[in-house]
Design an enzyme around this catalytic site. Structure first.
Site, PDB file in Angstrom:
ATOM      1  N   ASN A 126       8.002  -3.583   3.646  1.00  0.00           N
ATOM      2  CA  ASN A 126       6.590  -3.331   3.922  1.00  0.00           C
ATOM      3  C   ASN A 126       6.209  -3.649   5.360  1.00  0.00           C
ATOM      4  OD1 ASN A 126       3.769  -2.963   3.458  1.00  0.00           O
ATOM      5  ND2 ASN A 126       3.555  -5.152   3.062  1.00  0.00           N
ATOM      6  N   GLN A 133      10.412  27.156   2.984  1.00  0.00           N
ATOM      7  CA  GLN A 133      10.541  25.809   2.419  1.00  0.00           C
ATOM      8  C   GLN A 133      11.990  25.320   2.487  1.00  0.00           C
ATOM      9  OE1 GLN A 133       9.621  23.795  -1.877  1.00  0.00           O
ATOM     10  NE2 GLN A 133       8.595  25.722  -1.465  1.00  0.00           N
ATOM     11  N   GLU A 175      13.083  22.056   4.699  1.00  0.00           N
ATOM     12  CA  GLU A 175      13.401  20.878   3.870  1.00  0.00           C
ATOM     13  C   GLU A 175      14.845  20.420   4.038  1.00  0.00           C
ATOM     14  OE1 GLU A 175      12.174  21.872  -0.118  1.00  0.00           O
ATOM     15  OE2 GLU A 175      10.089  21.316   0.337  1.00  0.00           O
ATOM     16  N   HIS A 195       0.839  -1.199   0.000  1.00  0.00           N
ATOM     17  CA  HIS A 195       0.000   0.000   0.000  1.00  0.00           C
ATOM     18  C   HIS A 195       0.874   1.249   0.000  1.00  0.00           C
ATOM     19  CE1 HIS A 195      -3.490  -2.332   1.691  1.00  0.00           C
ATOM     20  NE2 HIS A 195      -4.203  -1.358   1.171  1.00  0.00           N
ATOM     21  N   GLU A 222      13.747  14.982  -2.413  1.00  0.00           N
ATOM     22  CA  GLU A 222      13.640  15.809  -3.625  1.00  0.00           C
ATOM     23  C   GLU A 222      14.778  15.493  -4.586  1.00  0.00           C
ATOM     24  OE1 GLU A 222      13.193  19.946  -2.462  1.00  0.00           O
ATOM     25  OE2 GLU A 222      11.013  19.628  -2.216  1.00  0.00           O
ATOM     26  N   ASP A 228       9.625  18.650  -6.434  1.00  0.00           N
ATOM     27  CA  ASP A 228       9.662  19.723  -5.449  1.00  0.00           C
ATOM     28  C   ASP A 228       8.431  19.587  -4.563  1.00  0.00           C
ATOM     29  OD1 ASP A 228       9.921  21.987  -3.935  1.00  0.00           O
ATOM     30  OD2 ASP A 228       9.555  23.398  -5.584  1.00  0.00           O
ATOM     31  N   PHE A 229       8.620  19.034  -3.369  1.00  0.00           N
ATOM     32  CA  PHE A 229       7.503  18.855  -2.448  1.00  0.00           C
ATOM     33  C   PHE A 229       7.188  20.163  -1.721  1.00  0.00           C
ATOM     34  CE2 PHE A 229       9.736  14.736  -2.624  1.00  0.00           C
ATOM     35  CZ  PHE A 229       8.743  13.993  -3.221  1.00  0.00           C
ATOM     36  N   ASP A 239      14.860  17.429   1.495  1.00  0.00           N
ATOM     37  CA  ASP A 239      15.783  17.685   0.374  1.00  0.00           C
ATOM     38  C   ASP A 239      16.327  16.386  -0.215  1.00  0.00           C
ATOM     39  OD1 ASP A 239      15.613  20.420   0.208  1.00  0.00           O
ATOM     40  OD2 ASP A 239      17.445  20.813   1.352  1.00  0.00           O
TER      41      ASP A 239
HETATM   42 MN    MN Z   1       2.138  -1.904   3.716  1.00  0.00          MN
HETATM   43 MN    MN Z   2      10.213  21.666  -1.845  1.00  0.00          MN
END
Ligand code: MN
Ligand code: MN
Length: 232
Positions: free
Chosen positions: A111, A222, A226, A80, A206, A212-213, A203
Protein backbone atom coordinates in the site's frame (compact mmCIF):
# COMPACT_ATOMS: atom_id res chain seq x y z
CA UNK A 1 -15.97 -6.75 -16.35
CA UNK A 2 -17.70 -9.40 -14.17
CA UNK A 3 -21.33 -8.89 -15.26
CA UNK A 4 -22.18 -7.64 -11.78
CA UNK A 5 -25.82 -6.81 -11.06
CA UNK A 6 -27.70 -4.99 -8.34
CA UNK A 7 -29.74 -8.11 -7.52
CA UNK A 8 -29.20 -9.01 -3.83
CA UNK A 9 -29.22 -12.69 -4.79
CA UNK A 10 -26.00 -11.99 -6.69
CA UNK A 11 -24.20 -11.66 -3.38
CA UNK A 12 -20.66 -12.32 -4.57
CA UNK A 13 -20.85 -10.09 -7.63
CA UNK A 14 -23.08 -7.30 -6.42
CA UNK A 15 -22.96 -4.07 -8.41
CA UNK A 16 -22.74 -0.80 -6.48
CA UNK A 17 -22.72 2.42 -8.49
CA UNK A 18 -21.73 5.63 -6.75
CA UNK A 19 -21.18 9.11 -8.19
CA UNK A 20 -17.45 8.76 -7.47
CA UNK A 21 -16.77 5.12 -8.49
CA UNK A 22 -18.43 1.78 -9.16
CA UNK A 23 -17.66 -1.62 -7.72
CA UNK A 24 -18.59 -5.26 -7.59
CA UNK A 25 -18.92 -6.43 -3.98
CA UNK A 26 -18.18 -9.93 -2.74
CA UNK A 27 -20.23 -10.73 0.37
CA UNK A 28 -18.26 -13.91 1.13
CA UNK A 29 -14.92 -12.08 1.03
CA UNK A 30 -16.26 -8.81 2.49
CA UNK A 31 -14.20 -6.92 -0.07
CA UNK A 32 -14.84 -5.60 -3.56
CA UNK A 33 -14.04 -7.87 -6.51
CA UNK A 34 -13.11 -4.76 -8.44
CA UNK A 35 -13.51 -1.00 -8.22
CA UNK A 36 -13.63 1.19 -11.35
CA UNK A 37 -13.43 4.94 -11.87
CA UNK A 38 -12.28 7.60 -14.29
CA UNK A 39 -9.57 10.03 -13.32
CA UNK A 40 -8.93 13.40 -14.88
CA UNK A 41 -7.80 16.72 -13.45
CA UNK A 42 -11.40 17.86 -12.80
CA UNK A 43 -11.60 15.25 -10.01
CA UNK A 44 -8.57 16.66 -8.23
CA UNK A 45 -8.98 19.75 -6.11
CA UNK A 46 -8.50 21.16 -2.67
CA UNK A 47 -10.74 19.02 -0.48
CA UNK A 48 -8.79 17.73 2.53
CA UNK A 49 -8.54 14.04 3.28
CA UNK A 50 -11.63 13.17 5.32
CA UNK A 51 -10.44 9.95 7.04
CA UNK A 52 -14.07 9.12 7.87
CA UNK A 53 -13.75 5.35 7.49
CA UNK A 54 -17.24 3.88 7.95
CA UNK A 55 -19.56 1.04 6.98
CA UNK A 56 -21.22 1.45 3.60
CA UNK A 57 -24.94 2.10 4.16
CA UNK A 58 -25.66 1.12 0.55
CA UNK A 59 -25.00 -2.57 1.28
CA UNK A 60 -28.11 -4.73 1.68
CA UNK A 61 -29.22 -4.41 5.32
CA UNK A 62 -28.95 -8.15 6.09
CA UNK A 63 -25.31 -8.39 5.03
CA UNK A 64 -22.34 -7.92 7.32
CA UNK A 65 -21.14 -4.32 7.08
CA UNK A 66 -17.37 -4.06 7.45
CA UNK A 67 -16.41 -1.41 9.99
CA UNK A 68 -13.22 0.59 10.43
CA UNK A 69 -12.21 -1.39 13.52
CA UNK A 70 -12.43 -4.71 11.67
CA UNK A 71 -8.95 -3.88 10.36
CA UNK A 72 -7.56 -2.80 13.75
CA UNK A 73 -4.66 -4.92 14.92
CA UNK A 74 -4.87 -7.12 11.83
CA UNK A 75 -1.37 -6.27 10.63
CA UNK A 76 -2.83 -5.02 7.33
CA UNK A 77 -3.54 -1.52 6.12
CA UNK A 78 -6.98 -0.38 5.11
CA UNK A 79 -6.04 -0.36 1.44
CA UNK A 80 -8.07 2.07 -0.64
CA UNK A 81 -9.01 0.78 -4.08
CA UNK A 82 -10.26 4.14 -5.41
CA UNK A 83 -7.69 6.35 -3.64
CA UNK A 84 -8.53 9.33 -1.50
CA UNK A 85 -6.19 11.45 -3.62
CA UNK A 86 -8.16 10.76 -6.81
CA UNK A 87 -11.32 12.29 -5.34
CA UNK A 88 -10.57 15.72 -3.90
CA UNK A 89 -12.92 17.93 -5.94
CA UNK A 90 -15.32 18.19 -2.98
CA UNK A 91 -15.66 16.96 0.58
CA UNK A 92 -18.47 14.51 -0.33
CA UNK A 93 -16.35 13.09 -3.16
CA UNK A 94 -13.39 12.50 -0.86
CA UNK A 95 -15.58 11.13 1.92
CA UNK A 96 -17.03 8.52 -0.46
CA UNK A 97 -13.61 6.90 -0.79
CA UNK A 98 -13.70 6.07 2.94
CA UNK A 99 -16.71 3.75 2.67
CA UNK A 100 -15.43 0.33 3.76
CA UNK A 101 -16.69 -1.34 0.55
CA UNK A 102 -13.76 0.45 -1.15
CA UNK A 103 -11.08 -1.36 0.90
CA UNK A 104 -9.09 -4.57 1.00
CA UNK A 105 -6.56 -5.72 3.62
CA UNK A 106 -3.32 -4.58 2.05
CA UNK A 107 0.25 -5.24 3.18
CA UNK A 108 1.75 -1.94 4.34
CA UNK A 109 4.79 -2.38 2.11
CA UNK A 110 2.45 -2.80 -0.86
CA UNK A 111 0.00 0.00 0.00
CA UNK A 112 2.66 2.49 1.02
CA UNK A 113 5.17 1.31 -1.58
CA UNK A 114 4.50 0.51 -5.23
CA UNK A 115 0.76 0.89 -4.86
CA UNK A 116 1.10 4.46 -3.67
CA UNK A 117 3.77 5.13 -6.28
CA UNK A 118 1.41 4.06 -9.07
CA UNK A 119 -1.49 6.09 -7.67
CA UNK A 120 0.78 9.13 -7.77
CA UNK A 121 1.88 8.32 -11.32
CA UNK A 122 -1.73 8.15 -12.49
CA UNK A 123 -2.45 11.55 -10.94
CA UNK A 124 0.62 12.91 -12.70
CA UNK A 125 -0.76 11.64 -16.02
CA UNK A 126 -4.07 13.36 -15.21
CA UNK A 127 -2.30 16.61 -14.35
CA UNK A 128 -0.61 16.43 -17.78
CA UNK A 129 -3.95 16.50 -19.62
CA UNK A 130 -4.93 12.84 -19.74
CA UNK A 131 -8.01 10.97 -18.64
CA UNK A 132 -7.51 7.51 -17.28
CA UNK A 133 -9.89 4.59 -16.98
CA UNK A 134 -8.86 2.61 -13.92
CA UNK A 135 -10.05 -0.79 -12.69
CA UNK A 136 -8.47 -2.38 -9.64
CA UNK A 137 -9.05 -5.13 -7.15
CA UNK A 138 -7.78 -8.00 -5.05
CA UNK A 139 -7.12 -11.57 -6.13
CA UNK A 140 -6.58 -14.76 -4.17
CA UNK A 141 -6.89 -15.70 -0.53
CA UNK A 142 -4.10 -15.66 2.05
CA UNK A 143 -6.37 -16.12 5.03
CA UNK A 144 -8.70 -13.83 6.90
CA UNK A 145 -8.91 -11.01 9.42
CA UNK A 146 -11.77 -9.77 11.60
CA UNK A 147 -12.63 -13.17 12.99
CA UNK A 148 -12.75 -14.81 9.59
CA UNK A 149 -14.93 -12.16 8.02
CA UNK A 150 -12.56 -10.43 5.61
CA UNK A 151 -10.34 -12.27 3.14
CA UNK A 152 -6.75 -11.07 2.71
CA UNK A 153 -5.83 -11.10 -0.99
CA UNK A 154 -2.75 -12.76 -2.39
CA UNK A 155 -2.10 -9.87 -4.78
CA UNK A 156 -3.64 -6.54 -5.70
CA UNK A 157 -3.91 -5.63 -9.38
CA UNK A 158 -4.79 -2.61 -11.47
CA UNK A 159 -5.37 -1.92 -15.15
CA UNK A 160 -5.38 1.53 -16.73
CA UNK A 161 -6.19 2.97 -20.13
CA UNK A 162 -4.82 6.43 -20.87
CA UNK A 163 -6.13 8.90 -23.46
CA UNK A 164 -5.73 12.65 -23.87
CA UNK A 165 -8.64 14.69 -22.49
CA UNK A 166 -11.54 14.86 -24.90
CA UNK A 167 -15.03 13.59 -25.61
CA UNK A 168 -16.45 10.48 -27.30
CA UNK A 169 -13.73 8.44 -25.64
CA UNK A 170 -14.54 5.11 -27.24
CA UNK A 171 -14.23 6.57 -30.72
CA UNK A 172 -10.76 7.97 -29.91
CA UNK A 173 -9.28 4.66 -28.76
CA UNK A 174 -7.11 3.00 -31.38
CA UNK A 175 -4.26 0.52 -31.64
CA UNK A 176 -1.83 3.15 -30.36
CA UNK A 177 -3.73 3.72 -27.12
CA UNK A 178 -1.73 3.10 -23.97
CA UNK A 179 -3.12 0.33 -21.72
CA UNK A 180 -1.27 -1.68 -19.08
CA UNK A 181 -1.44 -2.80 -15.48
CA UNK A 182 0.39 -3.76 -12.34
CA UNK A 183 0.22 -6.84 -10.12
CA UNK A 184 1.72 -6.47 -6.64
CA UNK A 185 2.20 -9.30 -4.17
CA UNK A 186 0.35 -8.74 -0.91
CA UNK A 187 3.00 -10.53 1.13
CA UNK A 188 6.66 -9.87 1.81
CA UNK A 189 9.13 -9.26 0.42
CA UNK A 190 8.09 -6.34 -1.79
CA UNK A 191 10.55 -5.77 -4.64
CA UNK A 192 11.09 -2.03 -4.17
CA UNK A 193 8.68 0.87 -4.31
CA UNK A 194 8.88 1.70 -8.03
CA UNK A 195 5.63 0.81 -9.78
CA UNK A 196 7.46 -0.15 -12.96
CA UNK A 197 8.89 -3.18 -11.14
CA UNK A 198 5.36 -4.61 -11.15
CA UNK A 199 4.19 -3.58 -14.63
CA UNK A 200 2.33 -6.18 -16.69
CA UNK A 201 0.12 -6.32 -19.76
CA UNK A 202 -3.65 -6.02 -19.52
CA UNK A 203 -3.71 -9.61 -20.80
CA UNK A 204 -1.77 -10.72 -17.71
CA UNK A 205 -4.40 -9.22 -15.41
CA UNK A 206 -7.18 -10.72 -17.51
CA UNK A 207 -5.49 -14.12 -17.15
CA UNK A 208 -5.12 -13.64 -13.39
CA UNK A 209 -8.68 -12.50 -12.74
CA UNK A 210 -10.70 -14.09 -15.51
CA UNK A 211 -12.19 -10.68 -16.36
CA UNK A 212 -12.34 -9.14 -19.82
CA UNK A 213 -11.39 -5.50 -19.33
CA UNK A 214 -12.10 -2.70 -21.82
CA UNK A 215 -14.52 -5.03 -23.59
CA UNK A 216 -16.41 -2.22 -25.32
CA UNK A 217 -13.36 -1.61 -27.51
CA UNK A 218 -13.56 -3.43 -30.86
CA UNK A 219 -11.94 -6.84 -30.49
CA UNK A 220 -9.05 -6.37 -32.92
CA UNK A 221 -7.97 -3.11 -31.28
CA UNK A 222 -8.50 -4.56 -27.82
CA UNK A 223 -6.25 -7.52 -28.56
CA UNK A 224 -3.43 -5.30 -29.76
CA UNK A 225 -3.41 -2.88 -26.85
CA UNK A 226 -3.97 -5.55 -24.21
CA UNK A 227 -1.00 -7.69 -25.23
CA UNK A 228 1.45 -4.84 -25.77
CA UNK A 229 4.17 -4.35 -23.12
CA UNK A 230 4.18 -0.77 -21.88
CA UNK A 231 7.59 0.89 -22.17
CA UNK A 232 6.93 4.46 -21.04
MN1 MN B 1 -3.51 3.08 -0.31
MN1 MN C 1 -10.19 -7.13 -22.73
Amino acid sequence: PSNATGNVANENNYLMVKPQYSLSYNRSYATPNWVAWRLDSTWVGGAPRQDDYRPDPALPAAWYHVADNDYSGSGYDRGHMCPSGDRTRSIPDNSATFLMTNFVPQLGANNQGPWNDFENYCRTLASQGNEIYIITGPSGNRGTIAGGRIVVPNVTWKVVLVIPNGSNDLSRINRGTRAFGIIVNNFPPINGNAWRNYRVTVDAVEYLTGYDFFNQIPKNTQEIIERRRDKQ
